[in-house]
Design a protein around this motif. Structure first.
Motif, PDB file in Angstrom:
ATOM      1  N   THR A 227       0.803  -1.176  -0.221  1.00 28.25           N
ATOM      2  CA  THR A 227       0.039   0.152   0.156  1.00 28.25           C
ATOM      3  C   THR A 227       0.758   1.224   0.038  1.00 28.25           C
ATOM      4  O   THR A 227       1.807   1.468   0.862  1.00 28.25           O
ATOM      5  N   TYR A 228       0.581   2.098  -0.921  1.00 32.53           N
ATOM      6  CA  TYR A 228       1.162   3.551  -1.109  1.00 32.53           C
ATOM      7  C   TYR A 228       0.186   4.482  -1.475  1.00 32.53           C
ATOM      8  O   TYR A 228      -0.144   4.302  -2.575  1.00 32.53           O
ATOM      9  N   ILE A 229      -0.045   5.474  -0.844  1.00 35.68           N
ATOM     10  CA  ILE A 229      -1.316   6.408  -1.055  1.00 35.68           C
ATOM     11  C   ILE A 229      -0.814   7.757  -0.934  1.00 35.68           C
ATOM     12  O   ILE A 229      -0.296   8.173   0.086  1.00 35.68           O
ATOM     13  N   SER A 230      -0.818   8.515  -2.257  1.00 30.71           N
ATOM     14  CA  SER A 230      -0.089   9.813  -2.270  1.00 30.71           C
ATOM     15  C   SER A 230      -1.177  10.662  -3.071  1.00 30.71           C
ATOM     16  O   SER A 230      -1.009  11.750  -3.047  1.00 30.71           O
ATOM     17  N   GLY A 231      -2.090  10.062  -3.506  1.00 30.36           N
ATOM     18  CA  GLY A 231      -3.314  10.948  -4.174  1.00 30.36           C
ATOM     19  C   GLY A 231      -4.261  11.340  -2.985  1.00 30.36           C
ATOM     20  O   GLY A 231      -4.226  11.134  -2.151  1.00 30.36           O
ATOM     21  N   LYS A 232      -5.310  12.127  -3.647  1.00 32.57           N
ATOM     22  CA  LYS A 232      -6.434  12.596  -2.673  1.00 32.57           C
ATOM     23  C   LYS A 232      -7.490  11.745  -2.530  1.00 32.57           C
ATOM     24  O   LYS A 232      -8.069  11.125  -3.351  1.00 32.57           O
ATOM     25  N   VAL A 233      -7.912  11.417  -1.224  1.00 40.45           N
ATOM     26  CA  VAL A 233      -8.870  10.613  -0.832  1.00 40.45           C
ATOM     27  C   VAL A 233      -9.934  11.379  -0.115  1.00 40.45           C
ATOM     28  O   VAL A 233      -9.584  11.705   1.039  1.00 40.45           O
ATOM     29  N   GLU A 234     -11.239  11.458  -0.660  1.00 34.44           N
ATOM     30  CA  GLU A 234     -12.139  12.269   0.000  1.00 34.44           C
ATOM     31  C   GLU A 234     -12.750  11.425   0.988  1.00 34.44           C
ATOM     32  O   GLU A 234     -12.229  10.369   1.455  1.00 34.44           O
ATOM     33  N   GLU A 235     -14.016  12.001   1.578  1.00 30.16           N
ATOM     34  CA  GLU A 235     -14.638  11.501   2.839  1.00 30.16           C
ATOM     35  C   GLU A 235     -15.398  10.135   2.591  1.00 30.16           C
ATOM     36  O   GLU A 235     -15.877  10.001   1.287  1.00 30.16           O
ATOM     37  N   ASN A 236     -15.459   9.462   3.760  1.00 30.56           N
ATOM     38  CA  ASN A 236     -16.260   8.032   3.384  1.00 30.56           C
ATOM     39  C   ASN A 236     -15.660   7.304   2.373  1.00 30.56           C
ATOM     40  O   ASN A 236     -16.528   6.195   1.988  1.00 30.56           O
ATOM     41  N   ASN A 242      -4.147  -4.158  -0.251  1.00 34.89           N
ATOM     42  CA  ASN A 242      -2.801  -3.279  -0.568  1.00 34.89           C
ATOM     43  C   ASN A 242      -3.398  -2.727  -1.874  1.00 34.89           C
ATOM     44  O   ASN A 242      -3.957  -3.184  -2.838  1.00 34.89           O
ATOM     45  N   VAL A 243      -3.208  -1.367  -1.555  1.00 35.42           N
ATOM     46  CA  VAL A 243      -3.778  -0.282  -2.916  1.00 35.42           C
ATOM     47  C   VAL A 243      -2.588   0.698  -3.175  1.00 35.42           C
ATOM     48  O   VAL A 243      -1.968   1.400  -2.054  1.00 35.42           O
ATOM     49  N   ILE A 244      -2.401   0.966  -4.406  1.00 26.69           N
ATOM     50  CA  ILE A 244      -1.565   2.165  -4.692  1.00 26.69           C
ATOM     51  C   ILE A 244      -2.053   3.290  -5.432  1.00 26.69           C
ATOM     52  O   ILE A 244      -3.056   2.719  -6.416  1.00 26.69           O
ATOM     53  N   ILE A 245      -2.311   4.348  -4.825  1.00 31.77           N
ATOM     54  CA  ILE A 245      -2.991   5.387  -5.377  1.00 31.77           C
ATOM     55  C   ILE A 245      -1.875   6.669  -5.427  1.00 31.77           C
ATOM     56  O   ILE A 245      -1.499   7.218  -4.678  1.00 31.77           O
ATOM     57  N   GLU A 246      -1.560   6.788  -6.838  1.00 26.31           N
ATOM     58  CA  GLU A 246      -0.332   7.417  -6.987  1.00 26.31           C
ATOM     59  C   GLU A 246      -0.728   9.328  -6.983  1.00 26.31           C
ATOM     60  O   GLU A 246      -2.040   9.476  -6.960  1.00 26.31           O
ATOM     61  N   LYS A 247       0.065  10.107  -6.738  1.00 31.88           N
ATOM     62  CA  LYS A 247      -0.148  11.422  -6.758  1.00 31.88           C
ATOM     63  C   LYS A 247      -0.724  12.115  -7.888  1.00 31.88           C
ATOM     64  O   LYS A 247      -0.306  11.459  -9.103  1.00 31.88           O
ATOM     65  N   GLY A 248      -1.949  12.877  -7.653  1.00 30.00           N
ATOM     66  CA  GLY A 248      -2.587  13.388  -8.774  1.00 30.00           C
ATOM     67  C   GLY A 248      -3.903  12.535  -9.197  1.00 30.00           C
ATOM     68  O   GLY A 248      -4.771  13.118  -9.806  1.00 30.00           O
ATOM     69  N   ALA A 249      -3.876  11.609  -8.460  1.00 31.02           N
ATOM     70  CA  ALA A 249      -5.197  10.583  -8.734  1.00 31.02           C
ATOM     71  C   ALA A 249      -6.137  11.107  -7.475  1.00 31.02           C
ATOM     72  O   ALA A 249      -5.827  11.720  -6.336  1.00 31.02           O
ATOM     73  N   VAL A 250      -7.504  11.009  -7.940  1.00 32.91           N
ATOM     74  CA  VAL A 250      -8.517  11.433  -6.783  1.00 32.91           C
ATOM     75  C   VAL A 250      -9.383  10.462  -6.745  1.00 32.91           C
ATOM     76  O   VAL A 250      -9.960   9.853  -7.661  1.00 32.91           O
ATOM     77  N   GLY A 266      -3.672  11.097 -12.366  1.00 35.65           N
ATOM     78  CA  GLY A 266      -4.391  11.693 -12.995  1.00 35.65           C
ATOM     79  C   GLY A 266      -5.894  11.175 -13.154  1.00 35.65           C
ATOM     80  O   GLY A 266      -6.849  11.608 -13.766  1.00 35.65           O
ATOM     81  N   SER A 267      -6.069   9.904 -12.530  1.00 34.78           N
ATOM     82  CA  SER A 267      -7.205   9.148 -12.564  1.00 34.78           C
ATOM     83  C   SER A 267      -8.200   9.640 -11.573  1.00 34.78           C
ATOM     84  O   SER A 267      -7.901  10.198 -10.565  1.00 34.78           O
ATOM     85  N   ILE A 268      -9.529   9.649 -11.716  1.00 34.52           N
ATOM     86  CA  ILE A 268     -10.650  10.188 -10.965  1.00 34.52           C
ATOM     87  C   ILE A 268     -11.345   8.922 -10.775  1.00 34.52           C
ATOM     88  O   ILE A 268     -11.856   8.234 -11.776  1.00 34.52           O
ATOM     89  N   VAL A 269     -11.680   8.629  -9.533  1.00 30.87           N
ATOM     90  CA  VAL A 269     -12.680   7.394  -9.403  1.00 30.87           C
ATOM     91  C   VAL A 269     -13.848   8.207  -8.207  1.00 30.87           C
ATOM     92  O   VAL A 269     -13.724   8.499  -7.282  1.00 30.87           O
ATOM     93  N   GLY A 270     -15.009   7.802  -8.738  1.00 28.82           N
ATOM     94  CA  GLY A 270     -16.176   8.151  -7.842  1.00 28.82           C
ATOM     95  C   GLY A 270     -16.830   9.399  -8.414  1.00 28.82           C
ATOM     96  O   GLY A 270     -16.377   9.920  -9.536  1.00 28.82           O
TER      97      GLY A 270
END
Length: 411
Positions: A227-236, A242-250, A266-270
């Motif tokens: 797991t490595y999370i450097s992107g933006k993760v909103e509430e809830n 194990n999840v990798i969320i790169e910088k610049g992903a939301v 650069g990816s957007i989820v949700g």
């Protein structure tokens, strides 16, 4: 010592994924097959020569800044032997040769001990490979090409150690019936004159030749991530495994991410999206409201905006799915999904969705049956059920006849 990686082939069995990219550039666990190979060998060698041809610009652009990488273009004659011969005037006295479409776990340091060596891998069904026969000292004594009755369960794993003698032997070989100069023909000459060591590879190895091989390799390497999370993760947002969320992903509110999974920059989820295990979202992808992605590779700049399901699929670059686009991935009878590979109907795996090229657009409420292949640059109109392969550059739509009847005035 140098390394030579063979990257010139067209990858026919992987179409439509190889229509706009060479096979070694298909992404597995977030990076091209070729990147996996280079990462394994770059500390062992001085120079890495990439033999390119089909869609060469893809490879050159990606690796142009690597300090050890150099590019050589293969000429008109195809084949692995001709690819190796391309490097004759550039490469050093001893060198590694690696097929550009394999992924493997083992280190290659043991190859450096020998003048001549071939990697071999034990498999349960060797009939569809080049079979290697070893003596009691692990020297290669015979190579069989896709034999009906294999003499061993060891196959040629596509990694070699040579010196410059191999060039002389390649030049002695004749062009094969399929119009190619084959490296194995030169190796057959080599084993008559020299001891060629068969080195058994340990751990994972995959000759990535078919779409489901890509998904299998993707799963293997995703199981290795941390797991490595450097992107933006909103509430809830719920993140499991194990999840990798790169910088610049939301990751937008109320989405669920179940690892192992990779979400590139650069990816957007949700919001309210569901990313299930063994999924990779490449750069600048978009998975929107109430869409679900499972065990799939979604390539760059593709948009799956809302109310869609993609399972066990590979989706190319720059695709855009209309609302409620669905990929079926399982037969009613639970048998392996059948797929067309180079004109033959073959069994794949139990679960397989759609294999889609680049720049495909779907209208609303489009559905794909298991194992369907869709070529690049297709448009698929609203409410279509796609139950067969579609060639590139095709517009598929259906005409519904609407009936309009005037209501009687009830007043």
């Amino acid at each position: 010592m140098d390394a030579l990686i063979l990257c010139a082939g067209k990858g026919e069995r992987l179409k439509p994924l190889t229509e706009n990219r060479p096979k070694p550039m298909i992404p597995i666990a977030g990076k091209p097959i070729l990147q996996h190979i280079i990462d394994k060998i770059e500390d062992l060698v001085d120079n890495i020569y990439l033999i390119v041809k089909h869609k060469k610009e893809n490879i050159i652009e990606h690796f142009k800044d690597h300090p050890k990488v150099k590019f050589l273009e293969q000429g008109k004659i195809d084949g692995t032997g001709e690819a190796v011969l391309t490097a004759k005037n550039h490469i050093g006295d001893e060198f590694l040769v690696i097929n550009g479409d394999i992924v493997f776990e083992d280190t290659l340091e043991q190859f450096l001990k020998y003048k001549y060596a071939i990697a071999v891998k034990e498999v349960s069904d060797p009939k569809n490979f080049g079979v290697v026969v070893l003596d009691d000292k692990n020297n290669v004594i015979e190579i069989q090409e896709k034999p009906e009755n294999p003499k061993s369960n060891l196959i040629n794993a596509g990694i070699y150690k040579f010196d410059r003698k191999i060039f002389e032997l390649i030049e002695k070989t004749e062009i094969s019936k399929r119009g190619e100069r084959e490296l194995t023909d030169a190796i057959k000459l080599l084993i008559k004159e020299e001891n060629v060591k068969g080195i058994k590879l340990n751990g994972y190895w995959n000759d990535v030749g078919r779409p489901w091989d890509v998904l299998e390799a993707n799963k293997y390497f995703l199981d290795k991530i941390k797991t490595y999370i450097s992107g933006k993760v909103e509430e809830n947002v719920i993140i499991k495994g194990n999840v990798i969320i790169e910088k610049g992903a939301v990751i937008k509110a109320n989405s669920v991410i179940e690892g192992p999974a990779i979400i590139k920059k650069g990816s957007i989820v949700g919001p309210l999206a569901y990313i299930r295990p063994y999924t990779v979202l490449m750069e600048n992808t978009f998975v929107g409201n109430s869409s679900e992605i499972k065990s799939s590779i979604i390539m760059k700049n593709t948009k799956i905006p809302h109310l869609s399901y993609v399972g066990d699929s590979i989706i190319g670059e720059n695709c855009n799915f209309g609302c409620n686009t669905i990929t079926a991935n399982l037969r009613f009878d639970d048998k392996p999904v059948k797929v067309n590979i180079k004109g033959k109907r073959v069994e794949s795996v139990r679960k397989l969705g759609v294999i889609m090229g680049d720049n495909v657009k779907t209208g609303i409420q489009v559905s794909f049956m298991p194992g369907v292949k869709v070529g690049s640059n297709c448009w698929i109109g609203a409410s279509c059920l796609i139950d067969r392969d579609i060639e590139s550059d095709v517009f598929v739509y259906k005409k519904d006849e609407l009936t309009f009847k005037k209501l009687k005035n009830k007043n």
